[in-house]
Design an enzyme around this catalytic site. Sequence first.
Site, PDB file in Angstrom:
ATOM      1  N   GLY A 169       0.822  -1.203   0.000  1.00 26.36           N
ATOM      2  CA  GLY A 169       0.000   0.000   0.000  1.00 26.36           C
ATOM      3  C   GLY A 169       0.846   1.239   0.000  1.00 26.36           C
ATOM      4  N   GLU A 200       4.216  -2.653  -5.794  1.00 27.15           N
ATOM      5  CA  GLU A 200       5.029  -3.253  -4.740  1.00 27.15           C
ATOM      6  C   GLU A 200       5.177  -4.764  -4.845  1.00 27.15           C
ATOM      7  OE1 GLU A 200       3.643  -1.882  -0.936  1.00 27.15           O
ATOM      8  OE2 GLU A 200       4.454   0.122  -1.282  1.00 27.15           O
ATOM      9  N   PRO A 203      -5.250   8.911  15.585  1.00 25.91           N
ATOM     10  CA  PRO A 203      -4.013   9.685  15.709  1.00 25.91           C
ATOM     11  C   PRO A 203      -2.900   8.795  16.269  1.00 25.91           C
ATOM     12  CG  PRO A 203      -5.865  10.860  16.699  1.00 25.91           C
ATOM     13  CD  PRO A 203      -6.337   9.471  16.380  1.00 25.91           C
ATOM     14  N   GLU A 245      11.268  -6.699  -0.427  1.00 25.32           N
ATOM     15  CA  GLU A 245      10.923  -8.110  -0.583  1.00 25.32           C
ATOM     16  C   GLU A 245       9.405  -8.222  -0.532  1.00 25.32           C
ATOM     17  OE1 GLU A 245      11.915 -12.362   1.701  1.00 25.32           O
ATOM     18  OE2 GLU A 245      12.843 -10.506   2.397  1.00 25.32           O
TER      19      GLU A 245
END
Length: 145
Positions: free
Chosen positions: A44, A64, A81, A113
């Site tokens: 992500g 990715e 938060p 990786e």
Amino acid sequence: MSSDEMARLTADVVLLGERADGELCVLLVRRGWEPFQGCWALPGGHVDAGEDTQAAARRELAEETGLQARSLDLVAVYAAPGRDPRGRYVTFAYTGSVPGSLPVPTAGDDASEARWWSLSEVARWPERVAFDHWQIIADALDTRL
């Protein structure tokens, strides 16, 4: 409002699949840099300006890991938060699955990786999972039930 207080949008993917022995696995990437360099994380990243969060999730997954997901379903939005040491990040987490045998991922972009891990393996070392991604994985599994 300071730049530290501005929220940034990210999108993550909990991609699940089964090994030949039926063990449920999740696709993770090893972070190439800080924060959490060397830890495992969900594929992500940042949502680009004008980009839909699901489109960002698909793009980040491909960048990715080299993999695509047929369909992605929203798990939840994570906005507490302090969940990211870089500042305020709001993550749209999606889940999907791969049919049949697990495709071989290829690490790219900021991932050093990429590989499939059985959920039983990951459960033994949650401290090596970056951010709040272990919670996101658990929530994604709850949505499958």
